[in-house]
Design an enzyme around this catalytic site. Structure first.
Site, PDB file in Angstrom:
ATOM      1  CB  ALA A  19      -0.896  -0.010   1.230  1.00  0.00           C
ATOM      2  CD  GLN A  62      -3.435  -7.825  -1.216  1.00  0.00           C
ATOM      3  OE1 GLN A  62      -3.358  -6.735  -0.676  1.00  0.00           O
ATOM      4  NE2 GLN A  62      -2.578  -8.798  -0.982  1.00  0.00           N
ATOM      5  CB  CYS A 115      -4.206  -5.745   5.895  1.00  0.00           C
ATOM      6  SG  CYS A 115      -3.883  -4.029   6.350  1.00  0.00           S
ATOM      7  CE  LYS A 159       1.526 -11.084   2.348  1.00  0.00           C
ATOM      8  NZ  LYS A 159       1.601  -9.695   1.963  1.00  0.00           N
ATOM      9  N   GLY A 208       8.427 -11.978   4.011  1.00  0.00           N
ATOM     10  CA  GLY A 208       8.884 -11.601   5.346  1.00  0.00           C
ATOM     11  C   GLY A 208      10.398 -11.608   5.448  1.00  0.00           C
ATOM     12  CG  ASP A 209      12.520 -10.581   8.328  1.00  0.00           C
ATOM     13  OD1 ASP A 209      12.162  -9.396   8.420  1.00  0.00           O
ATOM     14  OD2 ASP A 209      12.513 -11.369   9.291  1.00  0.00           O
ATOM     15  NE  ARG A 256       9.217  -4.453   6.065  1.00  0.00           N
ATOM     16  CZ  ARG A 256       9.178  -4.853   7.316  1.00  0.00           C
ATOM     17  NH1 ARG A 256       9.128  -3.964   8.291  1.00  0.00           N
ATOM     18  NH2 ARG A 256       9.201  -6.135   7.622  1.00  0.00           N
TER      19      ARG A 256
HETATM   20  C1  FMN Z   1       4.213   0.010   3.588  1.00  0.00           C
HETATM   21  C2  FMN Z   1       3.689  -1.387   3.445  1.00  0.00           C
HETATM   22  C3  FMN Z   1       2.484  -1.626   2.786  1.00  0.00           C
HETATM   23  C4  FMN Z   1       1.993  -2.921   2.626  1.00  0.00           C
HETATM   24  N1  FMN Z   1       0.823  -3.116   1.966  1.00  0.00           N
HETATM   25  C5  FMN Z   1       0.366  -4.382   1.761  1.00  0.00           C
HETATM   26  C6  FMN Z   1      -0.835  -4.624   1.020  1.00  0.00           C
HETATM   27  O1  FMN Z   1      -1.513  -3.695   0.548  1.00  0.00           O
HETATM   28  N2  FMN Z   1      -1.225  -5.919   0.861  1.00  0.00           N
HETATM   29  C7  FMN Z   1      -0.494  -6.988   1.359  1.00  0.00           C
HETATM   30  O2  FMN Z   1      -0.869  -8.138   1.159  1.00  0.00           O
HETATM   31  N3  FMN Z   1       0.633  -6.779   2.050  1.00  0.00           N
HETATM   32  C8  FMN Z   1       1.078  -5.516   2.260  1.00  0.00           C
HETATM   33  N4  FMN Z   1       2.249  -5.322   2.945  1.00  0.00           N
HETATM   34  C9  FMN Z   1       3.006  -6.491   3.427  1.00  0.00           C
HETATM   35  C10 FMN Z   1       4.132  -6.870   2.460  1.00  0.00           C
HETATM   36  O3  FMN Z   1       3.626  -7.283   1.214  1.00  0.00           O
HETATM   37  C11 FMN Z   1       5.009  -7.995   3.041  1.00  0.00           C
HETATM   38  O4  FMN Z   1       4.223  -9.153   3.216  1.00  0.00           O
HETATM   39  C12 FMN Z   1       5.622  -7.615   4.387  1.00  0.00           C
HETATM   40  O5  FMN Z   1       6.159  -6.300   4.349  1.00  0.00           O
HETATM   41  C13 FMN Z   1       6.722  -8.595   4.811  1.00  0.00           C
HETATM   42  O6  FMN Z   1       7.816  -8.564   3.933  1.00  0.00           O
HETATM   43  P1  FMN Z   1       9.181  -7.757   4.283  1.00  0.00           P
HETATM   44  O7  FMN Z   1       9.527  -8.100   5.719  1.00  0.00           O
HETATM   45  O8  FMN Z   1      10.189  -8.338   3.286  1.00  0.00           O
HETATM   46  O9  FMN Z   1       8.905  -6.315   4.080  1.00  0.00           O
HETATM   47  C14 FMN Z   1       2.726  -4.019   3.150  1.00  0.00           C
HETATM   48  C15 FMN Z   1       3.939  -3.789   3.815  1.00  0.00           C
HETATM   49  C16 FMN Z   1       4.423  -2.499   3.977  1.00  0.00           C
HETATM   50  C17 FMN Z   1       5.723  -2.297   4.693  1.00  0.00           C
END
Ligand code: FMN
Length: 325
Positions: A20, A72, A102, A142, A208-209, A232
């Protein structure tokens, strides 16, 4: 290492996850141009998808260069979710992705998103309604590993995952944190390995990570998941995907020079102005430039300059000053 989601073939297993505020059409197009094989939109409320007219056009954008792409959706009522899925199907989204993950308080308190991890019955009624609504179109979910952090049985997770595959879901993407954890603490990659072991014949994506392209490949090697969704780690580094492809091919990962970074940032700005309007384009790029600054050798100076920017001319002056080689 191609990836398959239902009938959709994806040529490389590291895609751009739903984000998002970030995975909108302009950024998806930037990531595509740098090797992203698959992207997911930001979460959209089912009711917003069903709006008619200009607002919907602003929210939902497709482009021929942005396929395969998943739309989504997030909602409460299975029938409204099914209507939204039908609508995305007609628009030409390749995959329909259901957000049961979410953790944002307002979303969960309205029983949407991550709240579904606590309500397997409603989650599965939603999967069934959506699968029935879009025959032939892959439907994915998800999920989080649990709702409560202390939940080590993951009972709701297993009920939802098993039931969803039985109902015809094509893949699950698992963010290996609990809903309560939000985005803090470590993601439990051991749980991802357990999920893949439980569904050896199904498509399981991990999240995740995934902080770098090397971590994306490590997640696949260590857990056995079929693919990875970058989140991220890919904000401000759209080269993530080209770098992951390089590492997979045994090449040193591509490091873009300042000229290339500037070209991508200014192209992103043009795409955002086209997709929205110049005012919003500037707002988005001011925000994104702070993320792109992660890759700049003088990131602190650059960030300090960017936070003072108010106008397009000021923004361009900062970009020109910092990104000339
Ligand atoms: C700013 C932000 C917005 C996100 N928006 C969504 C979203 O709209 N839908 C979703 O399924 N996950 C969303 N996520 C989750 C990410 O897709 C991901 O699953 C989560 O950040 C874990 O991965 P990471 O640790 O590599 O960042 C969002 C994460 C962040 C940080």
């Amino acid at each position: 290492m191609p990836l398959r989601i239902g009938a959709v073939a994806i040529d490389f297993p590291v895609g751009l996850g739903a984000l998002a505020g970030y995975s909108d059409l302009p950024y998806r197009l930037i990531c595509r141009s740098l090797g992203a094989p698959y992207c997911i939109t930001e979460a959209m409320l089912d009711r917003q998808v069903l709006l008619e007219g200009r607002l919907r056009k602003r929210l939902i954008r497709l482009d021929p260069a942005d396929h395969p792409v998943a739309g989504q959706i997030m909602g409460v009522e299975p029938e409204t979710m099914a209507d939204a899925a039908r609508s995305l199907d007609r628009m030409g989204f390749d995959i329909i992705d259901l957000n049961f993950a979410c953790p944002v308080r307002k979303v969960v308190s309205h029983k949407r998103g991550g709240a579904l991890m606590n309500d397997p019955e409603r989650a599965l009624a939603t999967v069934r309604a959506v699968v029935d609504a879009v025959p032939g179109r892959p439907v994915t979910l998800k999920l989080r590993r649990a709702f409560r952090d202390a939940d080590r049985t993951h009972e709701s997770f297993w009920t939802i995952a098993r039931g969803a595959f039985e109902a015809g879901a094509s893949a699950i993407a698992v963010h290996a944190r609990s809903v309560e954890q939000k985005y803090t603490g470590r993601a439990d990659w051991g749980f991802l390995a357990e999920v893949k072991r439980a569904f050896p014949e199904r498509t399981v994506l991990g999240s995740g990570d995934v902080s770098s392209p090397a971590e994306a490949l490590r997640m696949m090697a260590e857990t056995g998941v079929d693919g990875v969704l970058a989140a991220r780690g890919a904000i401000g580094n759209p080269w993530f995907f080209a770098q992951a492809r390089d590492l997979t091919a045994g090449r040193p990962p591509r490091q873009p020079g300042l000229d290339e970074q500037r070209e991508v940032i200014t192209r992103h700005y043009r795409l955002a102005c086209e997709a929205y309007d110049p005012r919003r384009g500037l707002k988005i790029l001011r925000h994104f430039s702070l993320q792109y600054a992660k890759m700049h050798p003088r990131r602190t100076d650059l960030r300090n300059a960017l936070v003072k920017v108010r106008t397009e001319d000021e923004w361009r002056a900062v970009i020109d000053a910092f990104y000339s080689s």
